[in-house]
Design an enzyme around this catalytic site. Structure first.
Site, PDB file in Angstrom:
ATOM      1  N   ASN A  50       0.842  -1.200   0.000  1.00 11.49           N
ATOM      2  CA  ASN A  50       0.000   0.000   0.000  1.00 11.49           C
ATOM      3  C   ASN A  50       0.875   1.246   0.000  1.00 11.49           C
ATOM      4  OD1 ASN A  50       0.683  -0.707   2.694  1.00 11.49           O
ATOM      5  ND2 ASN A  50      -1.030   0.445   3.528  1.00 11.49           N
ATOM      6  N   ILE A  51       0.381   2.271  -0.690  1.00  2.95           N
ATOM      7  CA  ILE A  51       1.120   3.525  -0.840  1.00  2.95           C
ATOM      8  C   ILE A  51       0.170   4.665  -0.484  1.00  2.95           C
ATOM      9  CG2 ILE A  51       2.455   4.975  -2.422  1.00  2.95           C
ATOM     10  CD1 ILE A  51       2.815   2.395  -4.191  1.00  2.95           C
ATOM     11  N   GLU A  52       0.367   5.248   0.707  1.00  2.00           N
ATOM     12  CA  GLU A  52      -0.544   6.292   1.172  1.00  2.00           C
ATOM     13  C   GLU A  52      -0.118   7.662   0.663  1.00  2.00           C
ATOM     14  OE1 GLU A  52      -1.072   5.747   5.425  1.00  2.00           O
ATOM     15  OE2 GLU A  52      -2.274   3.935   5.054  1.00  2.00           O
ATOM     16  N   CYS A  61      -4.045   0.726  -2.596  1.00  2.00           N
ATOM     17  CA  CYS A  61      -3.922  -0.496  -1.798  1.00  2.00           C
ATOM     18  C   CYS A  61      -2.856  -1.426  -2.390  1.00  2.00           C
ATOM     19  CB  CYS A  61      -5.240  -1.248  -1.781  1.00  2.00           C
ATOM     20  SG  CYS A  61      -6.540  -0.439  -0.858  1.00  2.00           S
ATOM     21  N   GLU A  63      -3.065  -4.544  -3.121  1.00  2.00           N
ATOM     22  CA  GLU A  63      -3.598  -5.408  -4.174  1.00  2.00           C
ATOM     23  C   GLU A  63      -3.584  -4.696  -5.520  1.00  2.00           C
ATOM     24  OE1 GLU A  63      -4.797  -4.646  -1.234  1.00  2.00           O
ATOM     25  OE2 GLU A  63      -6.310  -6.049  -0.546  1.00  2.00           O
ATOM     26  N   CYS A 101     -10.671  -2.797  -4.551  1.00  2.00           N
ATOM     27  CA  CYS A 101      -9.730  -3.827  -5.021  1.00  2.00           C
ATOM     28  C   CYS A 101     -10.483  -5.048  -5.550  1.00  2.00           C
ATOM     29  CB  CYS A 101      -8.768  -4.227  -3.911  1.00  2.00           C
ATOM     30  SG  CYS A 101      -7.558  -2.933  -3.560  1.00  2.00           S
TER      31      CYS A 101
END
Ligand code: THU
Length: 144
Positions: A50-52, A61, A63, A101
């Site tokens: 995940n990359i916020e 997310c 996935e 996702c």
């Protein structure tokens, strides 16, 4: 090695790859780290975390990171995805994919056969079909 044994080996490998992604998770806002490993039909694995984002909504997310990496490299056919997640990267329970996702999976996967492996460890995981997680899903077939 029987089929069951081979499946178990593949699932374990996917858990290992997904756990490896927790180190790359960028989650400074929620602290919830997620890793994913996606298996393409040709046998290749694609990983994701995940990359916020400070603006929150652009967050991607784990996935979807894995799917978008794969599709951007020409993959279109997939067998399974493994997902692990936990606060500060500590795996205490199952992390199920969010609705967005599941919808992305619906775009590229057969819901009857695509396997979603929710894992806590190599010894503790459970497997669902996409259809179980997204009954009556809307996908490309609905538009033909
Ligand atoms: N997250 C995922 O990456 N996958 C999931 O299946 C559930 C949620 C991420 C998004 C956000 O960075 C953090 O977990 C908390 O929602």
């Amino acid at each position: 090695m029987g089929y069951q044994e081979m499946d178990r080996k593949i699932a374990e490998k996917m858990v290992e790859l997904a756990i490896g992604q927790l180190a790359y998770s960028y989650a400074p806002y929620s602290g919830f780290k997620v890793g994913a490993a996606l298996l393409a039909e040709n046998g290749k694995f694609y990983t994701g975390c995940n990359i916020e984002n400070a603006a929150y909504t652009p967050t991607n997310c784990a996935e979807r990171t894995a799917f978008f990496k794969a599709v951007s490299e020409g993959e279109r056919a997939f067998c399974a995805i493994c997902i692990v997640g936990g606060k500060d990267g500590v795996l205490t329970g199952y992390t199920a994919p969010c609705g967005v996702c599941r919808q992305v999976m619906m775009e590229f996967c057969n819901p009857n056969t695509f396997q979603v492996i929710l894992a806590v460890s190599k010894e503790k995981y459970k497997i669902f079909t996409l259809k179980e997680l997204l009954p009556l899903g809307f996908g490309p077939e609905n538009l033909v």
